[in-house]
Design a protein around this motif. Structure first.
Motif, PDB file in Angstrom:
ATOM      1  N   ILE A  12       0.804  -1.225   0.000  1.00 44.29           N
ATOM      2  CA  ILE A  12       0.000   0.000   0.000  1.00 44.29           C
ATOM      3  C   ILE A  12       0.835   1.272   0.000  1.00 44.29           C
ATOM      4  CG2 ILE A  12      -2.089  -1.025   0.977  1.00 44.29           C
ATOM      5  CD1 ILE A  12      -1.261  -0.061   3.723  1.00 44.29           C
ATOM      6  N   VAL A  13       2.122   1.171   0.325  1.00 46.69           N
ATOM      7  CA  VAL A  13       2.992   2.351   0.271  1.00 46.69           C
ATOM      8  C   VAL A  13       4.323   2.009  -0.383  1.00 46.69           C
ATOM      9  CG1 VAL A  13       2.021   3.442   2.331  1.00 46.69           C
ATOM     10  CG2 VAL A  13       4.042   2.008   2.552  1.00 46.69           C
ATOM     11  N   THR A  14       4.936   3.053  -0.914  1.00 45.45           N
ATOM     12  CA  THR A  14       6.324   2.999  -1.358  1.00 45.45           C
ATOM     13  C   THR A  14       7.060   4.101  -0.617  1.00 45.45           C
ATOM     14  OG1 THR A  14       5.706   2.196  -3.550  1.00 45.45           O
ATOM     15  CG2 THR A  14       7.883   3.210  -3.345  1.00 45.45           C
ATOM     16  N   ILE A  70       6.647   9.237   1.910  1.00 43.59           N
ATOM     17  CA  ILE A  70       5.723   8.103   1.926  1.00 43.59           C
ATOM     18  C   ILE A  70       4.721   8.316   0.799  1.00 43.59           C
ATOM     19  CG2 ILE A  70       4.011   6.834   3.278  1.00 43.59           C
ATOM     20  CD1 ILE A  70       5.418   7.998   5.823  1.00 43.59           C
ATOM     21  N   VAL A  71       4.709   7.389  -0.154  1.00 47.21           N
ATOM     22  CA  VAL A  71       3.825   7.489  -1.311  1.00 47.21           C
ATOM     23  C   VAL A  71       2.713   6.449  -1.176  1.00 47.21           C
ATOM     24  CG1 VAL A  71       3.658   7.338  -3.822  1.00 47.21           C
ATOM     25  CG2 VAL A  71       5.744   8.253  -2.762  1.00 47.21           C
ATOM     26  N   GLN A  72       1.472   6.897  -1.246  1.00 43.82           N
ATOM     27  CA  GLN A  72       0.337   5.981  -1.244  1.00 43.82           C
ATOM     28  C   GLN A  72       0.231   5.379  -2.648  1.00 43.82           C
ATOM     29  OE1 GLN A  72      -3.522   7.820  -0.688  1.00 43.82           O
ATOM     30  NE2 GLN A  72      -4.272   6.011   0.385  1.00 43.82           N
ATOM     31  N   ARG A  73       0.383   4.074  -2.751  1.00 41.03           N
ATOM     32  CA  ARG A  73       0.451   3.446  -4.070  1.00 41.03           C
ATOM     33  C   ARG A  73      -0.846   3.586  -4.854  1.00 41.03           C
ATOM     34  NH1 ARG A  73       3.717  -2.076  -4.378  1.00 41.03           N
ATOM     35  NH2 ARG A  73       3.192  -1.610  -6.526  1.00 41.03           N
ATOM     36  N   ALA A  74      -1.990   3.534  -4.181  1.00 43.30           N
ATOM     37  CA  ALA A  74      -3.277   3.591  -4.886  1.00 43.30           C
ATOM     38  C   ALA A  74      -3.472   4.915  -5.622  1.00 43.30           C
ATOM     39  CB  ALA A  74      -4.425   3.369  -3.901  1.00 43.30           C
ATOM     40  N   THR A  75      -2.917   6.004  -5.084  1.00 39.24           N
ATOM     41  CA  THR A  75      -3.125   7.330  -5.677  1.00 39.24           C
ATOM     42  C   THR A  75      -1.856   7.920  -6.283  1.00 39.24           C
ATOM     43  OG1 THR A  75      -2.615   8.475  -3.607  1.00 39.24           O
ATOM     44  CG2 THR A  75      -4.924   7.816  -3.963  1.00 39.24           C
ATOM     45  N   GLY A  76      -0.693   7.397  -5.880  1.00 44.52           N
ATOM     46  CA  GLY A  76       0.574   7.979  -6.312  1.00 44.52           C
ATOM     47  C   GLY A  76       0.929   9.255  -5.570  1.00 44.52           C
ATOM     48  N   ALA A  77       0.126   9.635  -4.575  1.00 41.31           N
ATOM     49  CA  ALA A  77       0.341  10.884  -3.849  1.00 41.31           C
ATOM     50  C   ALA A  77       1.325  10.697  -2.701  1.00 41.31           C
ATOM     51  CB  ALA A  77      -0.982  11.407  -3.299  1.00 41.31           C
ATOM     52  N   ILE A  78       2.139  11.713  -2.478  1.00 44.68           N
ATOM     53  CA  ILE A  78       2.983  11.760  -1.277  1.00 44.68           C
ATOM     54  C   ILE A  78       2.082  12.147  -0.113  1.00 44.68           C
ATOM     55  CG2 ILE A  78       4.808  13.068  -0.119  1.00 44.68           C
ATOM     56  CD1 ILE A  78       6.297  13.113  -2.810  1.00 44.68           C
ATOM     57  N   VAL A  79       2.061  11.294   0.915  1.00 44.61           N
ATOM     58  CA  VAL A  79       1.142  11.491   2.037  1.00 44.61           C
ATOM     59  C   VAL A  79       1.877  11.703   3.366  1.00 44.61           C
ATOM     60  CG1 VAL A  79      -0.777  10.267   0.940  1.00 44.61           C
ATOM     61  CG2 VAL A  79       0.871   8.981   2.350  1.00 44.61           C
ATOM     62  N   GLY A  80       3.200  11.858   3.316  1.00 40.14           N
ATOM     63  CA  GLY A  80       3.943  12.095   4.546  1.00 40.14           C
ATOM     64  C   GLY A  80       5.415  11.825   4.357  1.00 40.14           C
ATOM     65  N   SER A  81       6.096  11.726   5.473  1.00 45.97           N
ATOM     66  CA  SER A  81       7.542  11.533   5.449  1.00 45.97           C
ATOM     67  C   SER A  81       7.974  10.755   6.691  1.00 45.97           C
ATOM     68  CB  SER A  81       8.249  12.896   5.410  1.00 45.97           C
ATOM     69  OG  SER A  81       9.633  12.748   5.249  1.00 45.97           O
ATOM     70  N   THR A  82       9.135  10.136   6.597  1.00 47.33           N
ATOM     71  CA  THR A  82       9.729   9.408   7.712  1.00 47.33           C
ATOM     72  C   THR A  82      11.218   9.301   7.443  1.00 47.33           C
ATOM     73  OG1 THR A  82       9.501   7.436   9.124  1.00 47.33           O
ATOM     74  CG2 THR A  82       9.418   7.068   6.744  1.00 47.33           C
ATOM     75  N   ARG A  83      11.983   8.854   8.406  1.00 45.21           N
ATOM     76  CA  ARG A  83      13.426   8.687   8.151  1.00 45.21           C
ATOM     77  C   ARG A  83      14.085   7.799   9.191  1.00 45.21           C
ATOM     78  NH1 ARG A  83      15.003  14.985   9.059  1.00 45.21           N
ATOM     79  NH2 ARG A  83      13.156  15.060   7.760  1.00 45.21           N
ATOM     80  N   PHE A  84      15.192   7.190   8.755  1.00 45.40           N
ATOM     81  CA  PHE A  84      16.184   6.670   9.684  1.00 45.40           C
ATOM     82  C   PHE A  84      17.074   7.857  10.028  1.00 45.40           C
ATOM     83  CE2 PHE A  84      15.947   2.619   7.002  1.00 45.40           C
ATOM     84  CZ  PHE A  84      15.255   1.889   7.948  1.00 45.40           C
ATOM     85  N   VAL A 105      -5.100  10.155   5.869  1.00 44.47           N
ATOM     86  CA  VAL A 105      -4.647   8.756   5.774  1.00 44.47           C
ATOM     87  C   VAL A 105      -4.177   8.195   7.114  1.00 44.47           C
ATOM     88  CG1 VAL A 105      -4.033   9.001   3.339  1.00 44.47           C
ATOM     89  CG2 VAL A 105      -2.246   9.221   5.091  1.00 44.47           C
ATOM     90  N   GLN A 106      -4.335   8.958   8.177  1.00 43.13           N
ATOM     91  CA  GLN A 106      -3.977   8.433   9.488  1.00 43.13           C
ATOM     92  C   GLN A 106      -4.957   7.320   9.863  1.00 43.13           C
ATOM     93  OE1 GLN A 106      -3.605  11.760  12.203  1.00 43.13           O
ATOM     94  NE2 GLN A 106      -2.086  12.759  10.906  1.00 43.13           N
ATOM     95  N   ARG A 107      -4.431   6.297  10.545  1.00 43.19           N
ATOM     96  CA  ARG A 107      -5.214   5.123  10.968  1.00 43.19           C
ATOM     97  C   ARG A 107      -5.769   4.318   9.789  1.00 43.19           C
ATOM     98  NH1 ARG A 107      -6.492   9.075  14.833  1.00 43.19           N
ATOM     99  NH2 ARG A 107      -5.831   8.505  16.917  1.00 43.19           N
ATOM    100  N   THR A 108      -4.978   4.217   8.714  1.00 46.44           N
ATOM    101  CA  THR A 108      -5.418   3.455   7.535  1.00 46.44           C
ATOM    102  C   THR A 108      -4.537   2.248   7.251  1.00 46.44           C
ATOM    103  OG1 THR A 108      -4.042   4.769   6.036  1.00 46.44           O
ATOM    104  CG2 THR A 108      -6.314   5.544   6.416  1.00 46.44           C
ATOM    105  N   GLY A 109      -3.498   2.027   8.025  1.00 47.55           N
ATOM    106  CA  GLY A 109      -2.555   0.952   7.746  1.00 47.55           C
ATOM    107  C   GLY A 109      -1.291   1.452   7.073  1.00 47.55           C
ATOM    108  N   ILE A 110      -1.304   2.695   6.593  1.00 45.48           N
ATOM    109  CA  ILE A 110      -0.123   3.240   5.906  1.00 45.48           C
ATOM    110  C   ILE A 110       1.058   3.330   6.860  1.00 45.48           C
ATOM    111  CG2 ILE A 110       0.800   5.397   4.948  1.00 45.48           C
ATOM    112  CD1 ILE A 110      -1.774   5.605   3.301  1.00 45.48           C
ATOM    113  N   ASN A 111       0.836   3.845   8.068  1.00 42.60           N
ATOM    114  CA  ASN A 111       1.941   3.947   9.025  1.00 42.60           C
ATOM    115  C   ASN A 111       2.461   2.568   9.411  1.00 42.60           C
ATOM    116  OD1 ASN A 111       3.710   5.444  10.874  1.00 42.60           O
ATOM    117  ND2 ASN A 111       2.497   4.452  12.457  1.00 42.60           N
TER     118      ASN A 111
END
Length: 196
Positions: A12-14, A70-84, A105-111
């Motif tokens: 669901i994410v890339t 964080i890219v939501q695969r279903a829409t191709g939209a950038i929906v956030g960010s994260t990092r090491f 997209v919070q509480r959708t499984g993306i995180n």
């Protein structure tokens, strides 16, 4: 520890390595909920996105940070960010942080999937022995989310940083260690199964 920053693919994410040209998409994502107004975390806004990117990219250049969008695969939209970040190759440890998601997209499984991808890379490719998480003592939502991952709360670090509004923040520290990873991974995989 592996120093390469690959793209990480889930169902669901890339997670794509953060680039300067992601600035407009990050601002659009942060606009959903006006996230930069949060007192408990630093999310890029119109006045801070350039510094946000500069800090992340300088950290990557120094070898201590691997920033992602964080890219939501279903829409191709950038929906956030994260990092090491705080990558310590000698001691094979790092932190996962600076994670935020657009409000819709919070509480959708993306995180959950993003964390599974990051943790899998940390433990199975980078051979980390410790992955830690740190959040504001006041950020109840983040604290609960980290515990749901299977991390162990270690304690509170007092006055760990000064927030943009001048508040002296107490931070809560959590970790997952290598001997816990198999059980944590299984739990995350079960949770993802509930998100269809």
């Amino acid at each position: 520890m592996d120093s390469q920053q690959p793209t990480l693919h889930g169902s669901i994410v890339t997670l794509l390595p953060l680039q300067q040209e992601h600035a407009p998409a990050l601002l659009r994502a942060a606009q959903d909920g006006q996230l930069w107004q949060s007192r408990v975390t630093n999310i890029p806004g119109p006045d801070t996105v350039d510094q946000y990117l500069a800090t992340a990219l300088a950290g990557r250049q120094a070898g201590t940070v691997m920033p992602y969008v964080i890219v939501q695969r279903a829409t191709g939209a950038i929906v956030g960010s994260t990092r090491f970040w705080k990558i310590d190759r000698l001691n094979r440890k790092l932190e996962i942080g600076h994670t935020w998601l657009t409000a819709s997209v919070q509480r959708t499984g993306i995180n959950t999937e993003a964390k599974l991808l990051l943790l899998t890379h940390a433990f199975e490719t980078m051979h980390a022995v410790r992955v830690q998480f740190t959040t504001d003592e006041l950020n109840e939502q983040s604290r609960a989310a980290i515990l749901r991952l299977g991390a162990v709360q270690e304690g509170i670090v007092r006055h760990e940083r000064i927030m943009p509004d001048g508040r002296k923040r107490n931070s809560v520290r959590f970790s997952i260690i290598d001997t816990e990873w198999e059980q944590v991974r299984a739990g995350l995989e079960v949770r993802l199964g509930t998100h269809g």
